[in-house]
Motif scaffolding. Structure first.
Motif, PDB file in Angstrom:
ATOM      1  N   THR A   1       0.823  -1.206   0.000  1.00  0.00           N
ATOM      2  CA  THR A   1       0.000   0.000   0.000  1.00  0.00           C
ATOM      3  C   THR A   1       0.859   1.258   0.000  1.00  0.00           C
ATOM      4  N   VAL A   2       1.888   1.297   0.828  1.00  0.00           N
ATOM      5  CA  VAL A   2       2.770   2.466   0.869  1.00  0.00           C
ATOM      6  C   VAL A   2       3.472   2.643  -0.478  1.00  0.00           C
ATOM      7  N   PHE A   3       4.008   1.557  -1.020  1.00  0.00           N
ATOM      8  CA  PHE A   3       4.664   1.622  -2.330  1.00  0.00           C
ATOM      9  C   PHE A   3       3.680   2.099  -3.398  1.00  0.00           C
ATOM     10  N   SER A   4       2.483   1.554  -3.397  1.00  0.00           N
ATOM     11  CA  SER A   4       1.489   1.902  -4.417  1.00  0.00           C
ATOM     12  C   SER A   4       1.064   3.359  -4.316  1.00  0.00           C
ATOM     13  N   LEU A   5       0.855   3.854  -3.100  1.00  0.00           N
ATOM     14  CA  LEU A   5       0.443   5.249  -2.943  1.00  0.00           C
ATOM     15  C   LEU A   5       1.533   6.213  -3.403  1.00  0.00           C
ATOM     16  N   LEU A   6       2.763   5.972  -2.986  1.00  0.00           N
ATOM     17  CA  LEU A   6       3.856   6.853  -3.385  1.00  0.00           C
ATOM     18  C   LEU A   6       4.119   6.786  -4.893  1.00  0.00           C
ATOM     19  N   THR A   7       4.077   5.598  -5.447  1.00  0.00           N
ATOM     20  CA  THR A   7       4.288   5.454  -6.886  1.00  0.00           C
ATOM     21  C   THR A   7       3.121   6.056  -7.669  1.00  0.00           C
ATOM     22  N   ALA A   8       1.910   5.906  -7.161  1.00  0.00           N
ATOM     23  CA  ALA A   8       0.750   6.504  -7.830  1.00  0.00           C
ATOM     24  C   ALA A   8       0.878   8.026  -7.874  1.00  0.00           C
ATOM     25  N   TYR A   9       1.385   8.623  -6.810  1.00  0.00           N
ATOM     26  CA  TYR A   9       1.593  10.068  -6.798  1.00  0.00           C
ATOM     27  C   TYR A   9       2.618  10.476  -7.857  1.00  0.00           C
ATOM     28  N   VAL A  10       3.711   9.724  -7.944  1.00  0.00           N
ATOM     29  CA  VAL A  10       4.749  10.038  -8.928  1.00  0.00           C
ATOM     30  C   VAL A  10       4.210   9.852 -10.349  1.00  0.00           C
ATOM     31  N   VAL A  11       3.467   8.777 -10.590  1.00  0.00           N
ATOM     32  CA  VAL A  11       2.878   8.553 -11.915  1.00  0.00           C
ATOM     33  C   VAL A  11       1.872   9.650 -12.242  1.00  0.00           C
ATOM     34  N   PHE A  12       1.092  10.059 -11.251  1.00  0.00           N
ATOM     35  CA  PHE A  12       0.130  11.146 -11.443  1.00  0.00           C
ATOM     36  C   PHE A  12       0.850  12.423 -11.879  1.00  0.00           C
ATOM     37  N   LYS A  13       1.944  12.755 -11.185  1.00  0.00           N
ATOM     38  CA  LYS A  13       2.703  13.962 -11.536  1.00  0.00           C
ATOM     39  C   LYS A  13       3.311  13.834 -12.941  1.00  0.00           C
ATOM     40  N   ALA A  14       3.739  12.631 -13.312  1.00  0.00           N
ATOM     41  CA  ALA A  14       4.389  12.432 -14.608  1.00  0.00           C
ATOM     42  C   ALA A  14       3.401  12.484 -15.769  1.00  0.00           C
ATOM     43  N   THR A  15       2.118  12.282 -15.497  1.00  0.00           N
ATOM     44  CA  THR A  15       1.129  12.246 -16.578  1.00  0.00           C
ATOM     45  C   THR A  15       0.322  13.532 -16.680  1.00  0.00           C
ATOM     46  N   ARG A  16       0.642  14.541 -15.889  1.00  0.00           N
ATOM     47  CA  ARG A  16      -0.095  15.819 -15.951  1.00  0.00           C
ATOM     48  C   ARG A  16       0.320  16.611 -17.165  1.00  0.00           C
ATOM     49  N   GLN A  17      -0.627  17.389 -17.655  1.00  0.00           N
ATOM     50  CA  GLN A  17      -0.380  18.268 -18.797  1.00  0.00           C
ATOM     51  C   GLN A  17      -0.665  19.697 -18.373  1.00  0.00           C
ATOM     52  N   PRO A  18       0.173  20.622 -18.425  1.00  0.00           N
ATOM     53  CA  PRO A  18       1.574  20.571 -18.838  1.00  0.00           C
ATOM     54  C   PRO A  18       2.447  19.988 -17.727  1.00  0.00           C
ATOM     55  N   LEU A  19       3.583  19.509 -18.141  1.00  0.00           N
ATOM     56  CA  LEU A  19       4.530  18.878 -17.229  1.00  0.00           C
ATOM     57  C   LEU A  19       5.243  19.953 -16.406  1.00  0.00           C
ATOM     58  N   ALA A  20       5.169  19.808 -15.083  1.00  0.00           N
ATOM     59  CA  ALA A  20       5.842  20.775 -14.206  1.00  0.00           C
ATOM     60  C   ALA A  20       7.359  20.644 -14.359  1.00  0.00           C
ATOM     61  N   PRO A  21       8.087  21.746 -14.216  1.00  0.00           N
ATOM     62  CA  PRO A  21       9.557  21.694 -14.382  1.00  0.00           C
ATOM     63  C   PRO A  21      10.254  20.783 -13.375  1.00  0.00           C
ATOM     64  N   THR A  22       9.666  20.589 -12.203  1.00  0.00           N
ATOM     65  CA  THR A  22      10.312  19.759 -11.175  1.00  0.00           C
ATOM     66  C   THR A  22       9.933  18.278 -11.286  1.00  0.00           C
ATOM     67  N   THR A  23       9.000  17.940 -12.150  1.00  0.00           N
ATOM     68  CA  THR A  23       8.516  16.559 -12.231  1.00  0.00           C
ATOM     69  C   THR A  23       9.579  15.573 -12.700  1.00  0.00           C
ATOM     70  N   PRO A  24      10.340  15.849 -13.758  1.00  0.00           N
ATOM     71  CA  PRO A  24      11.356  14.857 -14.167  1.00  0.00           C
ATOM     72  C   PRO A  24      12.346  14.524 -13.052  1.00  0.00           C
ATOM     73  N   ARG A  25      12.735  15.525 -12.276  1.00  0.00           N
ATOM     74  CA  ARG A  25      13.653  15.275 -11.164  1.00  0.00           C
ATOM     75  C   ARG A  25      12.986  14.395 -10.108  1.00  0.00           C
ATOM     76  N   LEU A  26      11.708  14.659  -9.803  1.00  0.00           N
ATOM     77  CA  LEU A  26      10.967  13.852  -8.829  1.00  0.00           C
ATOM     78  C   LEU A  26      10.871  12.401  -9.290  1.00  0.00           C
ATOM     79  N   VAL A  27      10.518  12.218 -10.552  1.00  0.00           N
ATOM     80  CA  VAL A  27      10.382  10.864 -11.100  1.00  0.00           C
ATOM     81  C   VAL A  27      11.722  10.141 -11.043  1.00  0.00           C
ATOM     82  N   TYR A  28      12.773  10.826 -11.467  1.00  0.00           N
ATOM     83  CA  TYR A  28      14.099  10.204 -11.460  1.00  0.00           C
ATOM     84  C   TYR A  28      14.527   9.841 -10.037  1.00  0.00           C
ATOM     85  N   LYS A  29      14.363  10.762  -9.102  1.00  0.00           N
ATOM     86  CA  LYS A  29      14.784  10.497  -7.721  1.00  0.00           C
ATOM     87  C   LYS A  29      14.020   9.326  -7.120  1.00  0.00           C
ATOM     88  N   TRP A  30      12.704   9.291  -7.346  1.00  0.00           N
ATOM     89  CA  TRP A  30      11.888   8.221  -6.752  1.00  0.00           C
ATOM     90  C   TRP A  30      12.300   6.861  -7.304  1.00  0.00           C
TER      91      TRP A  30
END
Length: 169
Positions: free
Chosen positions: A60-89
């Motif tokens: 559940t913890v893994f799924s919630l945190l990963t779901a948040y990262v996937v949510f941020k990665a699929t938003r339009q327009p892509l926030a400037p900090t999102t690629p760094r967040l995705v990479y770090k996670w």
């Protein structure tokens, strides 16, 4: 009778493997999504049914945190900090699951060599801990890799980059 059963089993395995490889070659996105959903959700059913609460909590913890990262990665327009967040996670997931897998492997190997007896730990207990640690590392590592691939593909398509001709290791 038993020989017929074994031949049917082996034939079914070979045919199923050929069909899976062809599906992956011809329809990679559907193959990726179906296998990811299967690997992600089928263990959930068994964990609930068998009441394995430790795995349920970690899942559940893994799924919630990963779901948040996937949510941020699929938003339009892509926030400037999102690629760094995705990479770090996903880098954190990669490093953590690699460490868990190695620790589990070493515990199993030390148990097989009898080192657990030196510390008065029963070999069955040490082997269970090693196998569980190895499983967690491999399971969440595969899930993290698949989710990272999807996020990278989504972000790249928004930035206008294509990874279709690239070979992923």
């Amino acid at each position: 009778m038993h020989l017929e059963m074994i031949l049917i089993l082996l034939t079914t395995l070979v045919v199923a493997q050929i069909l899976l490889v062809q599906w992956k070659k011809r329809h990679f996105r559907s193959y990726q999504m179906v296998t990811l959903c299967g690997v992600w959700l089928i263990p959930l059913y068994f964990n609930i049914r068998l009441k394995w609460f430790r795995m349920l909590i970690i899942w559940t913890v893994f799924s919630l945190l990963t779901a948040y990262v996937v949510f941020k990665a699929t938003r339009q327009p892509l926030a400037p900090t999102t690629p760094r967040l995705v990479y770090k996670w996903f880098y954190f997931i990669h490093k953590g699951t690699t460490a868990l897998s190695l620790i589990g492997y070493f515990i199993i190997m030390l148990t097989l060599f009898g080192v657990s007896m030196m510390f008065t730990i029963h070999p069955d207990t040490a082997a269970e801990v090693g196998l569980l640690t190895l499983f967690y590392g491999l399971y969440f590592g595969v899930l993290g890799r698949d989710f990272a691939e999807i996020c990278a593909d989504k972000m790249a398509s928004k930035l206008g980059v294509s990874f279709k001709n690239c070979v992923l290791a």
